[in-house]
Design an enzyme around this catalytic site. Structure first.
Site, PDB file in Angstrom:
ATOM      1  N   LYS A 159       0.835  -1.172  -0.050  1.00 14.88           N
ATOM      2  CA  LYS A 159       0.074   0.063  -0.007  1.00 14.88           C
ATOM      3  C   LYS A 159       0.959   1.175   0.103  1.00 14.88           C
ATOM      4  O   LYS A 159       0.587   2.205  -0.698  1.00 14.88           O
ATOM      5  CB  LYS A 159      -1.011   0.150   1.263  1.00 14.88           C
ATOM      6  CG  LYS A 159      -1.771  -1.185   1.325  1.00 14.88           C
ATOM      7  CD  LYS A 159      -2.898  -1.036   2.581  1.00 14.88           C
ATOM      8  CE  LYS A 159      -2.226  -0.867   4.017  1.00 14.88           C
ATOM      9  NZ  LYS A 159      -1.483  -2.290   4.165  1.00 14.88           N
ATOM     10  N   ARG A 180      -9.288   1.323   9.207  1.00 16.37           N
ATOM     11  CA  ARG A 180      -8.683  -0.166   9.691  1.00 16.37           C
ATOM     12  C   ARG A 180      -9.851  -1.048  10.655  1.00 16.37           C
ATOM     13  O   ARG A 180      -9.834  -1.907  10.850  1.00 16.37           O
ATOM     14  CB  ARG A 180      -7.750  -0.088  10.363  1.00 16.37           C
ATOM     15  CG  ARG A 180      -6.206  -0.342   9.604  1.00 16.37           C
ATOM     16  CD  ARG A 180      -5.300  -0.061  10.404  1.00 16.37           C
ATOM     17  NE  ARG A 180      -4.064  -1.052  10.144  1.00 16.37           N
ATOM     18  CZ  ARG A 180      -2.848  -0.592   9.597  1.00 16.37           C
ATOM     19  NH1 ARG A 180      -3.014   0.760   9.148  1.00 16.37           N
ATOM     20  NH2 ARG A 180      -1.766  -1.321   9.411  1.00 16.37           N
ATOM     21  N   ARG A 238      11.986  -6.953   5.196  1.00 16.75           N
ATOM     22  CA  ARG A 238      12.077  -5.551   4.776  1.00 16.75           C
ATOM     23  C   ARG A 238      13.271  -4.965   5.561  1.00 16.75           C
ATOM     24  O   ARG A 238      13.297  -5.027   6.924  1.00 16.75           O
ATOM     25  CB  ARG A 238      10.839  -4.896   5.010  1.00 16.75           C
ATOM     26  CG  ARG A 238      10.839  -3.348   4.980  1.00 16.75           C
ATOM     27  CD  ARG A 238       9.535  -2.924   4.504  1.00 16.75           C
ATOM     28  NE  ARG A 238       8.705  -2.934   5.421  1.00 16.75           N
ATOM     29  CZ  ARG A 238       7.307  -2.754   5.597  1.00 16.75           C
ATOM     30  NH1 ARG A 238       6.904  -2.227   4.633  1.00 16.75           N
ATOM     31  NH2 ARG A 238       6.610  -2.506   6.776  1.00 16.75           N
ATOM     32  N   ARG A 270      12.100  -2.075  10.820  1.00 15.41           N
ATOM     33  CA  ARG A 270      11.019  -1.452  11.462  1.00 15.41           C
ATOM     34  C   ARG A 270      10.848  -2.358  12.564  1.00 15.41           C
ATOM     35  O   ARG A 270      10.665  -3.698  12.466  1.00 15.41           O
ATOM     36  CB  ARG A 270       9.792  -1.375  10.348  1.00 15.41           C
ATOM     37  CG  ARG A 270       9.213  -0.082  10.293  1.00 15.41           C
ATOM     38  CD  ARG A 270       8.369  -0.182   9.006  1.00 15.41           C
ATOM     39  NE  ARG A 270       6.826  -0.422   9.569  1.00 15.41           N
ATOM     40  CZ  ARG A 270       5.945  -0.323   8.890  1.00 15.41           C
ATOM     41  NH1 ARG A 270       5.793   0.019   7.706  1.00 15.41           N
ATOM     42  NH2 ARG A 270       4.674  -0.824   9.372  1.00 15.41           N
ATOM     43  N   ARG A 289       0.192  -8.761  13.422  1.00 17.11           N
ATOM     44  CA  ARG A 289      -0.641  -7.797  12.418  1.00 17.11           C
ATOM     45  C   ARG A 289      -1.438  -8.486  11.467  1.00 17.11           C
ATOM     46  O   ARG A 289      -2.371  -8.014  11.136  1.00 17.11           O
ATOM     47  CB  ARG A 289       0.717  -6.805  11.806  1.00 17.11           C
ATOM     48  CG  ARG A 289       1.438  -5.853  12.651  1.00 17.11           C
ATOM     49  CD  ARG A 289       2.738  -5.349  12.115  1.00 17.11           C
ATOM     50  NE  ARG A 289       2.519  -4.591  10.971  1.00 17.11           N
ATOM     51  CZ  ARG A 289       3.670  -4.342  10.184  1.00 17.11           C
ATOM     52  NH1 ARG A 289       4.685  -4.923  10.336  1.00 17.11           N
ATOM     53  NH2 ARG A 289       3.179  -3.552   9.161  1.00 17.11           N
TER      54      ARG A 289
END
Ligand code: AMP
Length: 215
Positions: free
Chosen positions: A13, A88, A127, A160, A171
């Site tokens: 996104k 959300r 990531r 992160r 998540r």
């Protein structure tokens, strides 16, 4: 034009939203980015949100809605916005409908990025970001030439806080239980919902989004 980019964490996104916003010449409103900036700045909001984000849980609706109202009040957003990571929850979606209808701006589309769970976990847990130049690498899909170092500027790469594998799984669970049901909300609404294959290269996915919006 107001567009929601919808999908699980790791669906792309952020990347796709930035390109889309640039092409449509409207801002991208990413509640995740706003919160991460608050964490970096050490504001009271950042202190409250940081722990929640690290645990992979959702920040309370009233906090998020305050941020979105502020972002929408900015001059740049008068012609619309690309929403990334918001709404959300159903409560957030209802509030967005109210906010937009106050300025007679019906939502143009909900674009859903579809990506399988295995790819999502690899995209998130793999990531690595460069704190110096912002480049993003991935251990699995685009590993840096020198382990742990940014290809572009050589700085040490960081992960992160919420991309640790345990948090990634949480998540995804939170997405399934609290956010995915929102799709039903939009499918029952007047806003068109389009599903787009979110796998492949950044350019391929962007082209699919472009075609859907043009149609
Ligand atoms: P993101 O960058 O969109 O994946 O968001 C990172 C984290 O910020 C999420 O896991 C949540 O903890 C928090 N967050 C971002 N957007 C929202 C939202 N709309 N509602 C609740 N929490 C959010």
């Amino acid at each position: 034009m107001d567009v929601i980019l919808f999908g699980p964490p790791g669906a792309g996104k952020g990347t796709q939203g930035a390109l889309l916003a640039e092409r449509l010449n409207i801002p991208r409103i990413s509640t995740g980015d706003i919160l991460r900036q608050a964490v970096r700045d050490g504001t009271p909001l950042g202190q409250k949100a940081g722990a929640i984000m690290k645990a992979g849980e959702l920040v309370p609706d009233d906090v998020i809605l305050g941020l979105v109202r502020d972002a929408l009040n900015a001059d740049a957003a008068v012609g619309g916005a690309v929403f990334d990571g918001f709404p959300r929850t159903v409560e957030q979606a209802r509030a967005l409908d109210d906010i937009l209808s106050e300025s007679a701006r019906p939502l143009s589309a909900v674009l859903v990025l579809d990506v399988d769970d295995e790819t999502l976990v690899k995209r998130l847990a793999g990531r690595r970001q460069c704190p110096n130049c912002g480049a993003v690498h991935n251990r699995y899909f685009s590993p840096p030439q020198t382990e742990g170092r940014c290809d572009r500027c050589g700085a040490p790469l960081t992960q992160r806080a919420d991309d640790q594998e345990d948090t990634v799984r949480r998540r995804l669970e939170v997405y399934g239980s609290q956010t995915a049901p929102l799709l039903r909300y939009y499918e029952d609404s007047a806003t068109p919902v389009h599903r787009v294959d979110g796998t492949g290269t950044v350019d391929e996915v962007q082209e699919r989004l472009r075609q859907v919006l043009d149609s």
